[in-house]
Design an enzyme around this catalytic site. Structure first.
Site, PDB file in Angstrom:
ATOM      1  N   ASP A  42      48.521  36.821  55.062  1.00 18.01           N
ATOM      2  CA  ASP A  42      48.472  38.388  54.601  1.00 18.01           C
ATOM      3  C   ASP A  42      47.633  38.287  53.367  1.00 18.01           C
ATOM      4  OD1 ASP A  42      50.204  38.932  56.714  1.00 18.01           O
ATOM      5  OD2 ASP A  42      52.005  39.217  55.452  1.00 18.01           O
ATOM      6  N   GLY A  43      47.572  37.347  52.676  1.00 18.26           N
ATOM      7  CA  GLY A  43      46.699  37.319  51.485  1.00 18.26           C
ATOM      8  C   GLY A  43      45.251  37.532  51.529  1.00 18.26           C
ATOM      9  N   ASN A  97      48.843  46.913  48.631  1.00 14.45           N
ATOM     10  CA  ASN A  97      50.363  46.695  48.539  1.00 14.45           C
ATOM     11  C   ASN A  97      51.239  47.256  47.739  1.00 14.45           C
ATOM     12  OD1 ASN A  97      50.826  45.120  51.116  1.00 14.45           O
ATOM     13  ND2 ASN A  97      51.069  43.297  50.210  1.00 14.45           N
ATOM     14  N   GLU A  98      51.101  46.967  46.597  1.00 11.84           N
ATOM     15  CA  GLU A  98      51.930  47.598  45.439  1.00 11.84           C
ATOM     16  C   GLU A  98      51.446  47.458  44.200  1.00 11.84           C
ATOM     17  OE1 GLU A  98      53.930  44.883  47.122  1.00 11.84           O
ATOM     18  OE2 GLU A  98      52.463  43.738  45.734  1.00 11.84           O
ATOM     19  N   ASP A 114      64.569  45.310  35.319  1.00 10.42           N
ATOM     20  CA  ASP A 114      63.518  44.497  35.275  1.00 10.42           C
ATOM     21  C   ASP A 114      62.370  44.968  35.640  1.00 10.42           C
ATOM     22  OD1 ASP A 114      65.447  42.508  34.699  1.00 10.42           O
ATOM     23  OD2 ASP A 114      65.544  41.480  36.902  1.00 10.42           O
ATOM     24  N   THR A 122      57.168  46.439  53.285  1.00  9.78           N
ATOM     25  CA  THR A 122      57.518  44.944  53.619  1.00  9.78           C
ATOM     26  C   THR A 122      57.228  43.987  53.097  1.00  9.78           C
ATOM     27  OG1 THR A 122      55.532  44.844  55.206  1.00  9.78           O
ATOM     28  CG2 THR A 122      57.397  45.938  56.226  1.00  9.78           C
TER      29      THR A 122
END
Length: 485
Positions: free
Chosen positions: A222-223, A322-323, A352, A363
């Site tokens: 995925d990277g 992604n995020e 945190d 996911t």
């Protein structure tokens, strides 16, 4: 009844008293005379004429609204005049054409006889039906970018095999990173020397290849797809990802059949998933200290000068697949950041940190933090706290069109740190802010089968979603014993 001119016909009106042939009614002394009927009848005729004029004006107004809507309709947006009919009876009698909006029926924009949504093309978000998301080529592809997972010697042979196939058989121009072309395993292979000399190389951050790539092929996990997304801060070419890594949630293709799969993609008509990205801005000195002390928020709203795009200095602008993760960094104190939605303070995150992710990122880190998993075609942004010091702070999903802003709380005891798809980590101090919204440049990920099957296949194979030992059926003997007891 009303004629076409808006007047009354010679036929008897249902509301007008009619002359009856019944002798009892004719001789009734309480019945009014004909002269007493003249004034009420004139009033009824005037009322009917007034109602007819109102209906005409209403029809003209709706026709004008339809013309204005058609003029402002976005390119490719389907007509939905059946929802804007002049009368409800006509709309019910005519069959409605199915137009897709957010993967469902296009909602009616008229509510009752007089209410409707103001046509505004700038606020329309039109998304295709998933079944119609098919890849096609305006011109045959020529330039292919091959991204290989670095520091993995097992990918050397698949990489050479793919490059040889693209250069010799498909007559493609292949682009690779310079560090990949300079790899020792490739330079030592004399049989690959002729192919290696024909490869076009580039360096990340120095060479811009965004305007010359037709197709991206990823070899790894995925990277590699995340890295490919970071190379294109604007429009992204179609991405074909082969599963040669550890997890492979975003890589549906198997390399054993790469020739067949690549041929299918070159022919076109392949299913694609439009993976939305986040447009992120890091603004330094958005809130000067003197203004923070003098002005307070009114009803949770940030002062207009704070939301002005010209205020502060934009130090970083990225497209994130992604995020975006905001955490407490090396500090032992709780992270304390404020979360704004369209300029209004929603909540303060004490824990945190917080994750702002796309459906594709649901996911990834978000799933580990307890968020729901969302199909990548759902237009949404997820906000997931990381270990919040609150029992009631649950992950939320907000519409894709909103703008989120994260700032350090004035009461925060320490600074915060932010990273984007695990890269470009930096510190966020008082007065800085992070602005996040949905980007208009998604990542078109090519599907192996289709965008629904591939996603559930990845859930089952990679994350073992809902894997459980099957319950055995009851035997007849046990059924009898249970009934007797």
């Amino acid at each position: 009844m009303e004629n076409s001119e808006g007047g009354t016909s010679s036929e008897p009106d249902g509301d007008t008293p009619q002359t009856s042939s019944c002798p009892n009614r004719a001789s009734d002394p309480a019945r009014p005379s004909s002269s007493e009927h003249r004034e009420p009848r004139r009033l009824r005729e005037a009322k009917q004429h007034h109602q007819e004029r109102r209906r005409r004006r209403r029809g003209e107004g709706q026709e004008q609204l339809l013309r204005e809507t058609a003029r402002r309709r976005l390119p490719g947006q389907r007509e939905h005049s059946e929802a804007c009919g002049s009368v409800s009876d006509a709309a019910e009698s005519s069959p409605k054409r199915r137009a897709h909006f957010l993967h469902g029926p296009y909602p009616a924009t008229h509510f009752g006889p007089k209410a409707c949504i103001l046509p505004n093309p700038t606020s329309v978000m039109h998304i295709q039906d998933p079944s119609s998301q098919r890849l096609t080529w305006n011109k045959p592809p020529v330039n292919v970018l091959v991204i290989r997972k670095i520091r993995d010697e097992t990918l050397a042979e698949p990489f050479k095999e793919l490059c040889r196939f693209l250069v010799e058989e498909k007559q493609m121009m292949v682009y690779v990173e310079r560090r990949v072309a300079d790899d020792g395993t490739l330079s030592k292979d004399e049989s690959f020397g002729s192919i290696r000399n024909q490869l076009c190389t580039f360096r990340e951050g120095y060479d811009d290849i965004s305007d010359c790539i037709d197709l991206i092929i990823c070899l790894g996990g995925d990277g590699t797809l995340l890295y490919a997304s970071s190379l294109f801060q604007g429009s992204v070419p179609p991405v074909m990802a082969f599963h040669l890594g550890s997890l492979g949630f975003l890589t549906p293709f198997k390399f054993e059949s790469y020739k067949t799969e690549v041929d299918k993609v070159f022919e076109g008509n392949a299913a694609i998933t439009l993976r939305s990205r986040l447009k992120v801005k890091v603004v330094k000195d958005m809130f000067p200290p003197q203004q923070r002390e003098q002005e307070q928020e009114i009803n949770g709203l940030v002062p207009h000068r704070y939301t002005n795009s010209e205020a502060g200095k934009v130090t970083l602008q990225l497209q994130v697949l992604n995020e975006v993760v905001v955490d407490r960094g090396p500090s032992s104190y709780l992270s304390n950041v404020d979360l704004y939605l369209d300029g209004r303070l929603i909540t303060s995150v004490q824990g945190d940190g917080v994750i702002v992710s796309t459906p594709t990122g649901s996911t990834a880190y978000a799933a580990a933090a307890g968020a729901s998993m969302i199909h990548p075609n759902v237009p949404a942004i997820m906000v997931t706290p990381i270990c919040p010091h609150s029992l009631s702070f649950r992950p939320i999903v907000v519409p894709a069109g909103v703008e989120l802003m994260i700032t350090l709380s004035p009461d925060a005891r320490n600074t915060a740190w932010v990273s984007f798809d695990g890269r470009k980590r930096q510190e966020i101090q008082h007065g800085d802010c992070i602005k996040i919204t949905t980007s208009c440049y998604p990542v078109p990920s090519i599907c192996c089968h289709d965008l629904v099957y591939d996603w559930f296949e990845s859930l089952a194979q990679c994350l073992h979603w809902n894997v459980r030992k099957q319950q055995t059926r009851l035997t007849e003997a046990s059924d009898t014993s249970d009934t007797e007891n």
